[in-house]
Scaffold this active site. Structure first.
Site, short mmCIF file in Angstrom:
data_model
loop_
_atom_site.label_atom_id
_atom_site.label_comp_id
_atom_site.label_asym_id
_atom_site.label_seq_id
_atom_site.Cartn_x
_atom_site.Cartn_y
_atom_site.Cartn_z
N HIS A 264 28.39 3.55 13.21
CA HIS A 264 28.08 4.86 13.79
C HIS A 264 27.44 5.72 12.71
CE1 HIS A 264 28.31 8.22 16.49
NE2 HIS A 264 29.09 8.91 15.66
N CYS B 47 22.90 7.03 18.10
CA CYS B 47 23.35 7.94 17.05
C CYS B 47 22.40 7.94 15.87
CB CYS B 47 24.76 7.58 16.60
SG CYS B 47 24.95 5.86 16.09
#
EC number: 3.4.19.12
Length: 754
Positions: free
Chosen positions: A418, A63
């Protein structure tokens, strides 16, 4: 009878003929996403790639790469420079290559495969000896995981291949980045999912730190990628003959103004990365000894600033340029003084970049924990920014920046979490890029990531690009027009069944909220709508889609409250409800006022008690000082008194000997000096014993005077005697000795001792 039976058979349901195939079920239709609704009126596809909105597949903790690549793609000058260097590939060639790399999904086949996998899993669970099957919860269709799975099953998948040979370059990180950008630009689909597998393979092959599946830092990847692009471009330029090398930097500004056609200009200069992202810092150091100022320049591709609690980007930049004292072990070596000297150091910006990548240092090493720790400081970032900490000779010091991208880190620490990106596009406002999922969001959604509570999403890297005041004013006018249009649409039209508004570019609204129909406009005629009404709430599926840990919108509750749209079934507000509401407000205000007064009274009492304690402390210090002064004076008198007086006093204190007034002793001494013609000592009568058994010396009194009568002299007489004594200095010394005459005591006083 036969005709009746034949009519019954004729009117009855038709019997299927032998060998006829049953009717097939209609294939399921994939659900329409909010992004698809927003793009329904886009028109023809552009050739510059500005109207393409592709997600990126996550290959396990990638990510960090996806979010940075999305931010760089939607930087128009950077995207155009990458696509056009060294030459732009013709669209026809790209479309031919995409015929093999762009694959459209079969939603029905994917559903059948998923159902078959579920049946196989259930069958395996029923086998003897298999562990009991856990009851599965129904899938949340509003969760980001479900939306990502549906995107992978329904949207086109775009593979990237190595096309470095067509660019005339060797394979590198830059060529793989160019492959990504060109594939998206040449795609005939506006939405889809990119598979950046080739880019990740090149990245991991050239840099060992990215080969593991561990959590990586997005800022480190951005810095590495920009430096790698610079190195790859300059390395390829050095292989070319001298006439084909880069143009002078003076022409670089014009060379980066690229058009979207296949025959557009190409950035012939190799310094296009420097022209976009590079800035210059000046370190000013002033020696405090000779006051000479020395300067040293250094370049940067991104600016990292320290954070403070409850601050803003402007205050962090002010702290970045604050004066720093160089002393003790950090002294500055002054060439003018020829040694280490104390100095003041300050950092200023000499050249501003066109694209400012601002890194908020949220990961700080702590000595107590011996590791990095995430800082959840609230740092407010503006939509528009001006840098004030520039040098006097800076180029364009009043340059105005606008925020166009935010990289958000979600998680409690630097070793897990994330990354998502929130990006402002050219025509479609702000979009949320969460790996495979791409959704439109409201402008105020960007303000949810200031980062004031642990466990929530925080802005980590801010991307600002240069703009003009005219462009800002034009954008604000357009926003006001869109806002007025949306208010008019709410008054005159209804929402669709799924709750998405008809006006493009606006955020989703709650599907539970309804608006008044055109047939009942009189019900809300008394409501006056302001032209600056705030935008609508995000859709619930939009808010729920960012659940932890891969979801930045857990902070959606921090969105400023927006007045809800009135429900068509709700009745107008009655006067009783209005009165009760106002009474509650007044009671609440009165309660707050009383609480404030009570708190002020408590503070006043605390201040008064503090003053009393301070006064008592000062009184105690004064008394202690007086006692110490008395003791020191007594010790001093004992040291300077004559030996015979010490022997005769037998330890009397200074207070006993000093009971006589000074004027009386001066007067008595004068009389003794007048009566004595030979300057010899007069016999002293023995004084009555004191309280402690000691005797004191006593001077001889004139005729007709007693010790008691002498003490009755007036103050005026004493002052005259003092004046006469001071005017006659020849009597200050006794006889042929160089010592001051000592005075004896004639009166005992125990009042002070008592």
């Amino acid at each position: 009878m036969g005709s009746f039976l034949r009519s019954l058979r004729r009117d009855g349901p038709p019997t299927p003929s032998v060998g006829a195939t049953p009717a097939k079920k209609e294939p399921p239709v994939p659900p329409v996403t909010p992004l698809e609704k927003m793009l329904q009126d886009m028109g023809a596809i552009r050739e510059d790639g500005s109207d393409k909105f592709f997600g990126m597949e996550n290959y396990g903790n990638t990510c960090y790469c996806n979010s940075i690549l999305q931010c760089l793609y939607y930087s128009v000058p950077f995207r155009e420079a990458v696509v056009n260097y060294p030459t732009r590939t013709p669209i026809e060639s790209l479309e031919a290559a995409l015929a093999n790399t762009l694959r459209y999904q079969n939603f029905a086949a994917n559903l059948e495969a998923e159902a078959l996998a579920e049946k196989q899993k259930a069958a395996n669970a029923q086998r003897p000896g298999a562990p009991p099957n856990q009851p599965q919860k129904p899938e949340d269709k509003d969760s980001p995981e479900y939306k990502k799975k549906m995107a992978l099953q329904t949207l086109p998948l775009l593979e990237t291949k190595n096309n470095a040979t067509s660019y005339g370059m060797s394979e590198s990180l830059f060529t793989s980045l160019k492959d990504l950008f060109e594939s998206v630009v040449a795609s005939q689909s506006r939405i889809g999912i990119i598979r950046p597998q080739h880019f990740l393979d090149v990245l991991r092959r050239e840099h060992e730190m990215f080969r593991t599946a561990m959590h990586q830092d997005a800022h480190e990847f951005l810095n590495l990628l920009l430096n790698e692009v610079v190195a790859n471009v300059e390395a390829e330029a050095s292989k070319q003959p001298e006439p084909e090398r880069s143009l002078p930097p003076a022409e670089s500004a014009d060379s980066t103004e690229l058009s979207g056609s296949s025959g557009s200009k190409t950035p012939n200069t190799t310094r296009w990365v420097h022209e976009l992202f590079e800035g210059t810092l000046t370190s000013e150091t002033q020696c405090l000894t000779c006051e000479k100022v020395s300067q040293r320049d250094e370049v940067f591709l991104d600016l990292s600033v320290d954070l403070e609690q409850h601050s803003s980007v402007t205050s962090c930049l002010r702290k970045f340029s604050a004066e720093e004292m160089l002393c003790e072990r950090n002294k500055f070596h002054c060439d003018n003084c020829g040694g280490l000297q104390e100095a003041e150091k300050r950092m200023k910006i000499k050249r501003l970049p066109r694209i400012l990548a601002l890194h908020l240092k949220r990961f700080k090493y702590t000595e107590d924990l011996q590791r990095l720790q995430k800082l959840f400081h609230r740092v407010v970032y503006p939509y528009h920014l001006r840098l004030f900490n520039t040098t006097d000779d800076a180029e364009d010091p009043d340059r105005l920046y606008e925020l166009y991208a935010v990289v958000v880190h979600i998680g409690g620490g630097p070793y897990h979490g994330h990354y998502v990106a929130i990006i402002k596009t050219q025509d479609r406002g702000w979009l949320l890029f969460d790996d495979e999922m791409v959704e439109p969001v409201d402008k105020n959604y960007v303000r949810n990531f200031f980062g004031d509570r642990p466990g929530l999403a925080c802005a980590y890297v801010l991307f600002y690009q240069e703009t003009t005041l005219e462009a800002v004013m034009k954008e604000q006018e357009q926003e006001n027009m869109d806002l007025n249009t949306s208010v008019a649409d709410i008054n005159d039209s209804t929402l669709k069944q799924n709750g998405y508004p008809l006006s493009p570019g606006l955020a989703h609204v709650h599907s539970a909220s309804q608006i008044p129909s055109p047939s009942e406009p009189a019900r809300f005629s008394n409501l006056q709508r302001a032209p600056t009404a705030p935008p609508l709430f995000p859709h619930p599926e939009h808010a729920d889609s960012e659940s932890s840990p891969a979801d930045p919108s857990t902070t959606a509750s921090a969105t400023p409250p927006v007045p809800p749209i009135p429900d068509i079934h709700s009745l107008p507000l009655s006067p009783k409800k209005s009165d009760s509401h106002f009474k509650k407000e007044r009671a609440k205000e009165e309660k707050e006022r009383k609480a404030n007064e009570k708190e002020k009274e408590k503070q006043r009492r605390r201040d008064q008690e503090a003053r009393i304690r301070e006064q008592r402390r000062e009184d105690a210090e004064i008394r202690a000082a007086l006692e110490a002064s008395k003791a020191s004076k007594a010790e001093e008198d004992r040291r300077h008194s004559p030996d015979d007086t010490k022997k005769s006093s037998h330890g009397l204190s200074r207070l006993k000997r000093g009971s006589k007034s000074f004027s009386h002793r001066l007067g008595k001494d004068k009389e003794n000096r007048v009566s004595s013609s030979s300057h010899s000592a007069t016999p002293i009568a023995e004084h009555p014993p004191s309280r402690n058994g000691a005797s004191e010396s006593q001077q001889q009194l004139p005729n007709g005077q007693s010790p008691g009568s002498h003490g009755l002299h007036t103050r005026h007489t004493g002052l005259d005697e003092e004046r006469d004594t001071l005017k006659d200095p020849k009597h200050d010394r006794s006889g042929h000795h160089g010592k001051w005459r000592s005075f004896s005591l004639k009166k005992k006083s125990f009042s002070i001792l008592s």
